[in-house]
Write a protein that holds these residues in place. Sequence first.
Motif, PDB file in Angstrom:
ATOM      1  N   TYR A  37      33.359  59.983-101.553  1.00  0.00           N
ATOM      2  CA  TYR A  37      32.149  59.503-100.911  1.00  0.00           C
ATOM      3  C   TYR A  37      32.440  59.262 -99.445  1.00  0.00           C
ATOM      4  O   TYR A  37      33.589  59.142 -99.042  1.00  0.00           O
ATOM      5  N   ARG A  38      31.404  59.175 -98.646  1.00  0.00           N
ATOM      6  CA  ARG A  38      31.594  58.833 -97.251  1.00  0.00           C
ATOM      7  C   ARG A  38      30.476  57.924 -96.783  1.00  0.00           C
ATOM      8  O   ARG A  38      29.366  57.942 -97.318  1.00  0.00           O
ATOM      9  N   GLN A  39      30.786  57.128 -95.782  1.00  0.00           N
ATOM     10  CA  GLN A  39      29.819  56.212 -95.211  1.00  0.00           C
ATOM     11  C   GLN A  39      29.980  56.211 -93.699  1.00  0.00           C
ATOM     12  O   GLN A  39      31.017  55.799 -93.182  1.00  0.00           O
ATOM     13  N   ALA A  40      28.961  56.679 -93.021  1.00  0.00           N
ATOM     14  CA  ALA A  40      28.940  56.675 -91.570  1.00  0.00           C
ATOM     15  C   ALA A  40      28.345  55.360 -91.085  1.00  0.00           C
ATOM     16  O   ALA A  40      27.612  54.680 -91.818  1.00  0.00           O
ATOM     17  N   PRO A  41      28.624  54.976 -89.846  1.00  0.00           N
ATOM     18  CA  PRO A  41      28.074  53.731 -89.317  1.00  0.00           C
ATOM     19  C   PRO A  41      26.555  53.689 -89.411  1.00  0.00           C
ATOM     20  O   PRO A  41      25.872  54.639 -89.024  1.00  0.00           O
ATOM     21  N   GLY A  42      26.034  52.601 -89.954  1.00  0.00           N
ATOM     22  CA  GLY A  42      24.602  52.434 -90.077  1.00  0.00           C
ATOM     23  C   GLY A  42      23.949  53.225 -91.190  1.00  0.00           C
ATOM     24  O   GLY A  42      22.716  53.224 -91.294  1.00  0.00           O
ATOM     25  N   THR A  90      31.860  62.705 -89.403  1.00  0.00           N
ATOM     26  CA  THR A  90      32.548  61.467 -89.068  1.00  0.00           C
ATOM     27  C   THR A  90      32.074  60.335 -89.967  1.00  0.00           C
ATOM     28  O   THR A  90      30.872  60.056 -90.054  1.00  0.00           O
ATOM     29  N   ALA A  91      33.009  59.691 -90.649  1.00  0.00           N
ATOM     30  CA  ALA A  91      32.684  58.624 -91.587  1.00  0.00           C
ATOM     31  C   ALA A  91      33.973  58.059 -92.153  1.00  0.00           C
ATOM     32  O   ALA A  91      35.055  58.613 -91.959  1.00  0.00           O
ATOM     33  N   VAL A  92      33.840  56.948 -92.857  1.00  0.00           N
ATOM     34  CA  VAL A  92      34.920  56.463 -93.697  1.00  0.00           C
ATOM     35  C   VAL A  92      34.771  57.137 -95.055  1.00  0.00           C
ATOM     36  O   VAL A  92      33.701  57.082 -95.666  1.00  0.00           O
ATOM     37  N   TYR A  93      35.823  57.777 -95.514  1.00  0.00           N
ATOM     38  CA  TYR A  93      35.802  58.495 -96.779  1.00  0.00           C
ATOM     39  C   TYR A  93      36.489  57.656 -97.846  1.00  0.00           C
ATOM     40  O   TYR A  93      37.604  57.165 -97.648  1.00  0.00           O
ATOM     41  N   TYR A  94      35.815  57.513 -98.980  1.00  0.00           N
ATOM     42  CA  TYR A  94      36.292  56.685-100.077  1.00  0.00           C
ATOM     43  C   TYR A  94      36.507  57.523-101.329  1.00  0.00           C
ATOM     44  O   TYR A  94      35.697  58.396-101.647  1.00  0.00           O
ATOM     45  N   CYS A  95      37.560  57.227-102.036  1.00  0.00           N
ATOM     46  CA  CYS A  95      37.817  57.823-103.340  1.00  0.00           C
ATOM     47  C   CYS A  95      37.251  56.905-104.419  1.00  0.00           C
ATOM     48  O   CYS A  95      37.375  55.681-104.336  1.00  0.00           O
ATOM     49  N   ASN A  96      36.633  57.492-105.424  1.00  0.00           N
ATOM     50  CA  ASN A  96      36.015  56.765-106.514  1.00  0.00           C
ATOM     51  C   ASN A  96      36.475  57.349-107.839  1.00  0.00           C
ATOM     52  O   ASN A  96      36.584  58.559-107.989  1.00  0.00           O
TER      53      ASN A  96
END
Length: 114
Positions: A37-42, A90-96
């Motif tokens: 997964y990824r989460q970009a600012p905002g 560009t984002a924070v990438y998370y492993c799930n």
Amino acid sequence: QVQLVESGGGLVQPGGSLRLSCAASGSIFSIKATGWYRQAPGKQRELVALITSGGNTNYAEYVKGRFTISRDNAKNTVYLQMDSLKPEDTAVYYCNAISYYTYWGQGTQVTVSS
């Protein structure tokens, strides 16, 4: 019961490549699927790619053809190969990991900028 550690993030120029790793430990026999997964600012966290214990894969449309999720069972590791990176990646990438519960890694920053 399941621990996930991501690595491989960093700063790259547009068009570059990165390979993210997600190493799992604990009760890994119970993992049914692993996703990136990824989460970009905002923005909300969104699914990028998913691989099941049976090897089936699923990708978000905006990364299909550029990103590849794979698994190395011997190393208890899932990878995300990212090619032709764009600034919007560009984002924070998370492993799930889906087990008896849902587990998340701490995230790794991917920045695509010139």
